[in-house]
Design a protein around this motif. Sequence first.
Motif, PDB file in Angstrom:
ATOM      1  N   LYS A  98       2.702  16.350  18.323  1.00  0.00           N
ATOM      2  CA  LYS A  98       2.679  16.259  19.783  1.00  0.00           C
ATOM      3  C   LYS A  98       1.734  17.310  20.375  1.00  0.00           C
ATOM      4  O   LYS A  98       1.027  17.053  21.335  1.00  0.00           O
ATOM      5  CB  LYS A  98       4.081  16.441  20.354  1.00  0.00           C
ATOM      6  CG  LYS A  98       4.989  15.294  20.111  1.00  0.00           C
ATOM      7  CD  LYS A  98       6.328  15.538  20.761  1.00  0.00           C
ATOM      8  CE  LYS A  98       7.268  14.370  20.507  1.00  0.00           C
ATOM      9  NZ  LYS A  98       8.554  14.572  21.146  1.00  0.00           N
ATOM     10  N   LEU A  99       1.683  18.491  19.777  1.00  0.00           N
ATOM     11  CA  LEU A  99       0.808  19.564  20.250  1.00  0.00           C
ATOM     12  C   LEU A  99      -0.655  19.203  20.043  1.00  0.00           C
ATOM     13  O   LEU A  99      -1.489  19.411  20.927  1.00  0.00           O
ATOM     14  CB  LEU A  99       1.149  20.869  19.524  1.00  0.00           C
ATOM     15  CG  LEU A  99       0.446  22.126  20.011  1.00  0.00           C
ATOM     16  CD1 LEU A  99       0.757  22.385  21.472  1.00  0.00           C
ATOM     17  CD2 LEU A  99       0.844  23.319  19.175  1.00  0.00           C
ATOM     18  N   VAL A 100      -0.962  18.623  18.894  1.00  0.00           N
ATOM     19  CA  VAL A 100      -2.340  18.205  18.614  1.00  0.00           C
ATOM     20  C   VAL A 100      -2.740  17.074  19.549  1.00  0.00           C
ATOM     21  O   VAL A 100      -3.840  17.062  20.102  1.00  0.00           O
ATOM     22  CB  VAL A 100      -2.493  17.776  17.124  1.00  0.00           C
ATOM     23  CG1 VAL A 100      -3.856  17.149  16.881  1.00  0.00           C
ATOM     24  CG2 VAL A 100      -2.273  18.955  16.207  1.00  0.00           C
ATOM     25  N   LEU A 112      -5.905  16.757  26.672  1.00  0.00           N
ATOM     26  CA  LEU A 112      -6.426  17.732  27.635  1.00  0.00           C
ATOM     27  C   LEU A 112      -7.930  17.946  27.437  1.00  0.00           C
ATOM     28  O   LEU A 112      -8.679  18.079  28.411  1.00  0.00           O
ATOM     29  CB  LEU A 112      -5.669  19.053  27.516  1.00  0.00           C
ATOM     30  CG  LEU A 112      -4.233  19.049  28.022  1.00  0.00           C
ATOM     31  CD1 LEU A 112      -3.571  20.385  27.743  1.00  0.00           C
ATOM     32  CD2 LEU A 112      -4.189  18.715  29.499  1.00  0.00           C
ATOM     33  N   LEU A 113      -8.343  17.957  26.185  1.00  0.00           N
ATOM     34  CA  LEU A 113      -9.768  18.108  25.909  1.00  0.00           C
ATOM     35  C   LEU A 113     -10.554  16.916  26.432  1.00  0.00           C
ATOM     36  O   LEU A 113     -11.617  17.072  27.036  1.00  0.00           O
ATOM     37  CB  LEU A 113      -9.991  18.282  24.402  1.00  0.00           C
ATOM     38  CG  LEU A 113     -11.440  18.475  23.970  1.00  0.00           C
ATOM     39  CD1 LEU A 113     -11.987  19.792  24.513  1.00  0.00           C
ATOM     40  CD2 LEU A 113     -11.568  18.426  22.466  1.00  0.00           C
ATOM     41  N   ALA A 114     -10.051  15.724  26.233  1.00  0.00           N
ATOM     42  CA  ALA A 114     -10.717  14.512  26.713  1.00  0.00           C
ATOM     43  C   ALA A 114     -10.790  14.500  28.238  1.00  0.00           C
ATOM     44  O   ALA A 114     -11.812  14.128  28.827  1.00  0.00           O
ATOM     45  CB  ALA A 114      -9.993  13.273  26.197  1.00  0.00           C
TER      46      ALA A 114
END
Length: 93
Positions: free
Chosen positions: A3-5, A11-13
Amino acid sequence: MNKLVLLGAVLLALGLSGTAKAYDGTKCKEAGNCWEPKPGYPAQVAGSKYDPKHDPNELNKQAQSIKEMEARNAKRTEVLAKTGKFVYDVEGK
């Protein structure tokens, strides 16, 4: 951990998809003409307390030294043409 990954990837996208809208603090009159005085600094420097008031003699020093250099080089070429030898010190000092 998954879930963290996944959250990091989302968020990066989202961060990469947004356009960068940076404000540089200038108000451009036209393209390439973006100068504006700082607060408290006059729009026209001439005649203000920030005017450097350059001495004309100081400004003409380089032009004068170039004229003197050209005169020395002319003398050097004269000596070279007459004698066939290059003499650096044509003033004889």
